[in-house]
Scaffold this motif. Structure first.
Motif, PDB file in Angstrom:
ATOM      1  N   LYS A 118      37.190  -9.599  28.241  1.00  0.00           N
ATOM      2  CA  LYS A 118      37.391 -10.715  27.302  1.00  0.00           C
ATOM      3  C   LYS A 118      37.996 -11.922  28.009  1.00  0.00           C
ATOM      4  O   LYS A 118      37.599 -13.060  27.768  1.00  0.00           O
ATOM      5  CB  LYS A 118      38.304 -10.282  26.146  1.00  0.00           C
ATOM      6  CG  LYS A 118      37.704  -9.308  25.190  1.00  0.00           C
ATOM      7  CD  LYS A 118      38.711  -8.979  24.105  1.00  0.00           C
ATOM      8  CE  LYS A 118      38.206  -7.905  23.182  1.00  0.00           C
ATOM      9  NZ  LYS A 118      39.217  -7.543  22.169  1.00  0.00           N
ATOM     10  N   VAL A 119      38.966 -11.677  28.883  1.00  0.00           N
ATOM     11  CA  VAL A 119      39.626 -12.769  29.605  1.00  0.00           C
ATOM     12  C   VAL A 119      38.631 -13.444  30.540  1.00  0.00           C
ATOM     13  O   VAL A 119      38.592 -14.682  30.633  1.00  0.00           O
ATOM     14  CB  VAL A 119      40.864 -12.248  30.378  1.00  0.00           C
ATOM     15  CG1 VAL A 119      41.472 -13.351  31.227  1.00  0.00           C
ATOM     16  CG2 VAL A 119      41.890 -11.680  29.427  1.00  0.00           C
ATOM     17  N   ILE A 120      37.787 -12.646  31.225  1.00  0.00           N
ATOM     18  CA  ILE A 120      36.783 -13.216  32.127  1.00  0.00           C
ATOM     19  C   ILE A 120      35.823 -14.109  31.350  1.00  0.00           C
ATOM     20  O   ILE A 120      35.494 -15.222  31.776  1.00  0.00           O
ATOM     21  CB  ILE A 120      36.026 -12.096  32.888  1.00  0.00           C
ATOM     22  CG1 ILE A 120      36.966 -11.398  33.865  1.00  0.00           C
ATOM     23  CG2 ILE A 120      34.810 -12.648  33.620  1.00  0.00           C
ATOM     24  CD1 ILE A 120      36.402 -10.143  34.501  1.00  0.00           C
ATOM     25  N   LYS A 124      35.398 -18.137  31.873  1.00  0.00           N
ATOM     26  CA  LYS A 124      34.075 -18.700  32.164  1.00  0.00           C
ATOM     27  C   LYS A 124      33.710 -19.763  31.141  1.00  0.00           C
ATOM     28  O   LYS A 124      33.145 -20.806  31.469  1.00  0.00           O
ATOM     29  CB  LYS A 124      33.003 -17.609  32.170  1.00  0.00           C
ATOM     30  CG  LYS A 124      31.640 -18.145  32.551  1.00  0.00           C
ATOM     31  CD  LYS A 124      30.582 -17.081  32.477  1.00  0.00           C
ATOM     32  CE  LYS A 124      29.209 -17.613  32.802  1.00  0.00           C
ATOM     33  NZ  LYS A 124      28.823 -18.823  32.145  1.00  0.00           N
ATOM     34  N   ALA A 125      34.083 -19.557  29.892  1.00  0.00           N
ATOM     35  CA  ALA A 125      33.798 -20.537  28.846  1.00  0.00           C
ATOM     36  C   ALA A 125      34.598 -21.828  29.057  1.00  0.00           C
ATOM     37  O   ALA A 125      34.122 -22.919  28.732  1.00  0.00           O
ATOM     38  CB  ALA A 125      34.103 -19.943  27.478  1.00  0.00           C
ATOM     39  N   GLU A 134      32.396 -15.704  39.824  1.00  0.00           N
ATOM     40  CA  GLU A 134      33.538 -16.552  40.171  1.00  0.00           C
ATOM     41  C   GLU A 134      34.660 -16.403  39.158  1.00  0.00           C
ATOM     42  O   GLU A 134      35.839 -16.364  39.524  1.00  0.00           O
ATOM     43  CB  GLU A 134      33.105 -18.018  40.256  1.00  0.00           C
ATOM     44  CG  GLU A 134      32.193 -18.312  41.431  1.00  0.00           C
ATOM     45  CD  GLU A 134      31.616 -19.714  41.354  1.00  0.00           C
ATOM     46  OE1 GLU A 134      31.509 -20.288  40.241  1.00  0.00           O
ATOM     47  OE2 GLU A 134      31.262 -20.249  42.410  1.00  0.00           O
ATOM     48  N   ALA A 135      34.322 -16.297  37.874  1.00  0.00           N
ATOM     49  CA  ALA A 135      35.326 -16.110  36.833  1.00  0.00           C
ATOM     50  C   ALA A 135      36.043 -14.776  37.025  1.00  0.00           C
ATOM     51  O   ALA A 135      37.266 -14.691  36.858  1.00  0.00           O
ATOM     52  CB  ALA A 135      34.685 -16.182  35.454  1.00  0.00           C
ATOM     53  N   LYS A 136      35.287 -13.729  37.409  1.00  0.00           N
ATOM     54  CA  LYS A 136      35.891 -12.404  37.632  1.00  0.00           C
ATOM     55  C   LYS A 136      36.852 -12.461  38.821  1.00  0.00           C
ATOM     56  O   LYS A 136      37.975 -11.950  38.744  1.00  0.00           O
ATOM     57  CB  LYS A 136      34.801 -11.371  37.897  1.00  0.00           C
ATOM     58  CG  LYS A 136      35.330  -9.967  38.128  1.00  0.00           C
ATOM     59  CD  LYS A 136      34.197  -8.983  38.366  1.00  0.00           C
ATOM     60  CE  LYS A 136      34.738  -7.602  38.507  1.00  0.00           C
ATOM     61  NZ  LYS A 136      34.765  -7.098  39.855  1.00  0.00           N
TER      62      LYS A 136
END
Length: 172
Positions: A118-120, A124-125, A134-136
């Motif tokens: 959820k955080v990733i 990303k959003a 990259e978000a991960k």
């Protein structure tokens, strides 16, 4: 074609507009009143009575006149006699008062491992230039600054959204 220049002292009153004709006598009256002409005896007696009042009575008179004449209080400008003292007092008051922060940075401190996905997605959003990988990497390398230069309201909205997703956020 000749240009005529007029000396203001030579112009007759008849040559002036009607508003100027009424204005000139009032100026003369002001000039005459500043001389040592005898004042109105009624006003002189009032001035003498006011001058004989003590400080408390003068304050009561001022308050009574304000209520009777429906005069509202107006903030008086600072006295110009002591600018250095007032500047020093203002500087001391400024030092005592903590400055309120207006620009904030949102820092991702840590995440709840059960809510990592959820955080990733939320990160990303927030950063449309990031892809999912990259978000991960960004989330896994916490603590990191997520956004900088936000207003207090925007930073708090972002904090609530990320904390709802399972992240621990610090506003700096």
């Amino acid at each position: 074609m000749s240009l005529r220049l007029f000396n203001p002292r030579v112009i007759s009153r008849a040559a002036l507009p009607s508003t100027s004709r009424t204005f000139i006598p009032s100026i003369r009256r002001l000039q005459d009143s500043s001389s040592d002409a005898p004042a109105n005896p009624k006003l002189e007696s009032i001035v003498d009575q006011i001058a004989s009042l003590n400080l408390v009575e003068a304050a009561d008179l001022a308050q009574l006149l304000k209520t009777k004449l429906n005069i509202q209080d107006v903030a008086m400008p600072a006295v110009a006699a002591a600018p250095a003292a007032s500047a020093d007092a203002a500087a001391e008051a400024e030092e005592d008062k903590p400055k309120e922060k207006t620009i904030f940075s949102v820092k991702l401190e840590s995440i709840d491992q059960t809510a990592k996905a959820k955080v990733i997605k939320e990160v990303k959003a927030l950063n449309p230039t990031m892809n999912l990988v990259e978000a991960k990497k960004f989330v896994e390398s916490a603590p990191q600054v997520l956004k900088e230069g936000l207003t207090k309201e925007d930073a708090e909205k972002l904090q609530k959204a990320l904390e709802a997703a399972g992240a621990k956020i610090v506003l700096e």
